[in-house]
Design an enzyme around this catalytic site. Structure first.
Site, mmCIF file in Angstrom:
data_model
loop_
_atom_site.group_PDB
_atom_site.id
_atom_site.type_symbol
_atom_site.label_atom_id
_atom_site.label_comp_id
_atom_site.label_asym_id
_atom_site.label_seq_id
_atom_site.Cartn_x
_atom_site.Cartn_y
_atom_site.Cartn_z
ATOM 1 N N ASP A 156 0.886 -1.164 0.000
ATOM 2 C CA ASP A 156 0.000 0.000 0.000
ATOM 3 C C ASP A 156 0.922 1.210 0.000
ATOM 4 O O ASP A 156 1.530 1.535 1.017
ATOM 5 C CB ASP A 156 -0.875 -0.050 1.262
ATOM 6 C CG ASP A 156 -1.626 1.253 1.510
ATOM 7 O OD1 ASP A 156 -1.627 2.121 0.619
ATOM 8 O OD2 ASP A 156 -2.207 1.387 2.602
ATOM 9 N N LYS A 159 2.978 11.330 -3.504
ATOM 10 C CA LYS A 159 1.891 10.668 -4.232
ATOM 11 C C LYS A 159 0.924 11.681 -4.854
ATOM 12 O O LYS A 159 0.289 11.410 -5.858
ATOM 13 C CB LYS A 159 1.142 9.757 -3.264
ATOM 14 C CG LYS A 159 0.118 8.848 -3.897
ATOM 15 C CD LYS A 159 -0.395 7.901 -2.845
ATOM 16 C CE LYS A 159 -1.509 7.022 -3.323
ATOM 17 N NZ LYS A 159 -1.955 6.128 -2.242
ATOM 18 N N GLU A 169 -7.165 0.817 -4.206
ATOM 19 C CA GLU A 169 -7.119 0.679 -2.747
ATOM 20 C C GLU A 169 -8.439 0.148 -2.163
ATOM 21 O O GLU A 169 -8.414 -0.788 -1.364
ATOM 22 C CB GLU A 169 -6.735 2.019 -2.112
ATOM 23 C CG GLU A 169 -5.267 2.342 -2.346
ATOM 24 C CD GLU A 169 -4.933 3.808 -2.209
ATOM 25 O OE1 GLU A 169 -5.783 4.591 -1.765
ATOM 26 O OE2 GLU A 169 -3.795 4.179 -2.563
ATOM 27 N N ASP A 182 -12.681 5.513 2.275
ATOM 28 C CA ASP A 182 -11.237 5.579 2.512
ATOM 29 C C ASP A 182 -10.782 7.036 2.594
ATOM 30 O O ASP A 182 -10.752 7.739 1.596
ATOM 31 C CB ASP A 182 -10.525 4.859 1.357
ATOM 32 C CG ASP A 182 -9.000 4.896 1.496
ATOM 33 O OD1 ASP A 182 -8.488 5.580 2.406
ATOM 34 O OD2 ASP A 182 -8.333 4.236 0.685
#
Ligand code: AMP
Length: 607
Positions: free
Chosen positions: A8, A70, A171, A193
């Site tokens: 992850d 990211k 994800e 999330d």
């Protein structure tokens, strides 16, 4: 057998997991932590630091410490998100040679995939230390809303790190895999999330025999815990300004300390109702005297400061449910992912919206890596039956004559998939066509995102509308798109794999549209028919599927038999219209077909 790790790769933290003896487990790093900060730094002596060690020195080496890379991966220099990051980051973000983004650390510039590769490499080392053997294969997760460029850049990062990324998965899908692992459940679930940098919501169906299907997915790649931290920083800076007439933002080091303190306070307020932010010697008054920052922050104030951000996530949930054509009560489980879901107000907002308590059985920081490891094991183990079905987050298509966006693959289509459509030349004697590949949902092509372009040449000279070009879109299991154009006359073909966007601005795209309008393809005249036919066939197939069940339920009454007869007549009429290629007649049947389908669904649902 070669082991596959699941990674992850988070905005704030990363996590690595593996399936051992049939059970997925997170691998702790040398310090015993199960997650590792996604931070990279270069020291004055030129040493590269990754993870906790990079985080610990972030305050004293703010300019050379990268966090939240990211948010930049796969983005172009001129994108608004990059502009925002340039303005708010403590490290230097500069323009690269291909209008891409570079990060300057000391005297060297790094591409974003290079920085992410350093984090991935660290995760690889953690796994190798633990397993006592080299690891070369990984499944890496990305936010569901990542576009192709971002996915491809993440794959590149894996390659730079010496990892063969055998699959990129979303994800929330990974979270659902982890939630459903070993349970024989058939459920519709929502995965909410909320992490450090991104927010995602996905609705998934866990079916029999390990089929995980994403029904809808949406999110915001620029909404995360850091935005809540930023609200706390604003509040602290504002308070300090009122008291001392000094702007703490002018001082990079003070800003970095504020960032740390804000995050710490936020996390503490998940378990206590009040916390003190205490930053001694935060700045000099200019009169040879150091000033301190000391303020009490209550949970209530934090909730007020972040209310609109939390509401934004709820709005996205609402929209996604609508897209999935589902009611709240059809969601049978809500799984929370990401560190931010530890915040009580977020938990209650989610519970309030879905009208059910979220699942408490999964660990929000680990669940995604565990799912990636499960997928990795499934891909290498023939005995595993699990199938993973994902969907495209955006519609994909090409720009046609008149700047019209022609969709080939609709949003939320299950991947892997491929679709074909036939286009024609848009002017007489056109010998070349330009295929401009785009993603987005807007009919006006210039409002969508450009993914790439290519030219097919050598067409036969002929009146406009007579040369046919078949365009094929293919999306593989990693969500990476390839596009092919074929001249049906000569069989000549051209194709591209969509890897990098041009980084053009909207204005540049508009100019490009003007400049290349002569070379575009046009919709085929019969396209209207194709669209009507496809829609009708889809409904007919659904009706046919339900027929046996409905017949069994209603055949005992006269009314029921009559309804069945009418339904058959409508289906037959639609079929005849399709056979005759009569567009108007097919369209005429659509209403009746839809009504019949709805009635069938109602009958089946009631029993
Ligand atoms: P992730 O990207 O999933 O690692 O989530 C990281 C985000 O979660 C960061 O913004 C953290 O500050 C936040 N976070 C971690 N723990 C907590 C907590 N206990 N309460 C509130 N936020 C948290």
């Amino acid at each position: 057998m070669e082991r596959v790790i699941g990674i992850d790769l988070g905005t704030t933290n990363s996590c690595v997991a593996i399936v051992e003896n049939g059970a997925p487990a997170v691998i702790p790093n040398r310090g015993g932590y199960k997650t590792t900060p996604s931070m990279v730094a270069v020291t004055e002596a030129g040493k590269r630091l990754v993870g906790h060690i990079a985080k610990r020195q972030a305050i004293t080496n703010a300019e050379n410490t990268v966090y939240a890379a990211k948010r930049l991966i796969g983005r172009k220099w001129n994108s608004p998100q990059v502009k925002n990051a340039v303005a708010t980051s403590s490290y230097r973000i500069v323009e690269g040679p291909h209008t891409d983004v570079r990060i300057a650390l000391r005297d060297k510039e790094y591409s974003v995939p290079e920085i992410s590769a350093m984090v991935l490499q660290e995760m690889k080392i953690i796994a190798e230390d633990y397993l006592g053997q080299p690891v070369s294969k990984a499944v890496v997760t990305v936010p569901a809303y990542f576009n192709d460029n971002q996915r491809q850049a993440t794959k590149d990062a894996g390659e730079i790190a010496g990892l063969d990324v055998i699959r990129i998965i979303n994800e929330p899908t990974a979270a659902a895999l982890s939630y459903g692992f070993g349970k024989n459940v058939e459920k519709t679930i929502a995965v909410y999330d909320f992490g450090g940098g991104t927010f995602d919501i996905s609705i998934l169906e866990i079916g029999a025999h390990g089929v995980f299907k994403v029904i809808a997915t949406a999110g915001d790649t620029f909404l995360g815990g850091e935005d809540i931290d930023a609200r706390i920083i604003d509040w602290l800076v504002q308070g300090f300004k009122e008291e001392h007439s000094l702007d703490l933002r002018q001082d990079r080091m003070a800003l970095q300390r504020l960032k740390d303190a804000a995050e710490k306070a936020k996390c503490e307020l998940s378990s206590v109702r009040e916390t003190e932010v205490n930053l001694p010697f935060i700045i000099s008054s200019g009169r040879n005297e150091a000033l301190h920052l000391q303020r009490t922050l209550s949970r209530q104030t934090l909730e007020e400061l972040s209310a609109d951000l939390i509401e934004r996530t709820v709005d996205i949930c609402r929209q996604t449910l609508e897209d999935a054509k589902l009611e709240k009560d059809e969601i049978e489980e809500v799984v929370l992912v990401g560190g931010m879901t530890r915040m009580p107000r977020i938990q209650s907002a989610v519970a309030g919206f879905f009208e059910r308590e979220p699942n408490k059985g999964v660990h929000p920081d680990e669940v995604v890596a565990l799912g990636a490891a499960i997928q990795g094991a499934a891909l290498t183990d023939d005995k595993q039956e699990m199938i993973l079905l994902d969907v495209t987050p955006h519609a994909l298509g090409i720009m046609t004559f008149g700047s019209v966006f022609e969709e080939l693959i609709p949003q939320n289509t299950t991947v892997p998939t491929h679709r074909q459509k036939i286009f024609t030349t848009s002017r007489d004697n056109q010998t070349a066509v330009k295929i401009i590949v785009m993603q987005g949902e807007n009919e006006d092509a210039s409002a969508n995102e450009l993914l790439g372009e290519f030219i097919l040449t050598g067409l036969r000279r002929a009146p406009k509308g007579t040369v046919e070009i078949e365009v094929t879109f293919e999306i593989n299991a990693d969500g990476i798109v390839s596009v092919r154009a074929k001249d049906l006359d000569t069989g000549l073909e051209q194709s591209i794999q969509v890897t990098a966007s041009s980084g053009l601005t909207r204005d540049e795209i508009k100019d490009m549209i003007d400049a290349s309008k002569d070379d575009l393809v046009d919709r085929r005249v019969s396209e209207d028919f194709e669209a009507a036919k496809q829609e009708a066939e889809k409904i007919v197939a659904e009706i046919e599927r339900l027929f046996p069940q409905v017949e069994q339920i209603v055949a005992s009454s006269d009314f029921g038999r009559d309804a069945i007869e009418k339904a058959r007549a409508i289906v037959d009429k639609a079929r005849a219209a399709i056979a005759k290629k009569d567009t108007a007649a097919v369209k005429e049947q659509l209403d009746g077909l839809t009504r019949t389908h709805r009635m069938f669904k109602g009958v089946v649902a009631k029993t």
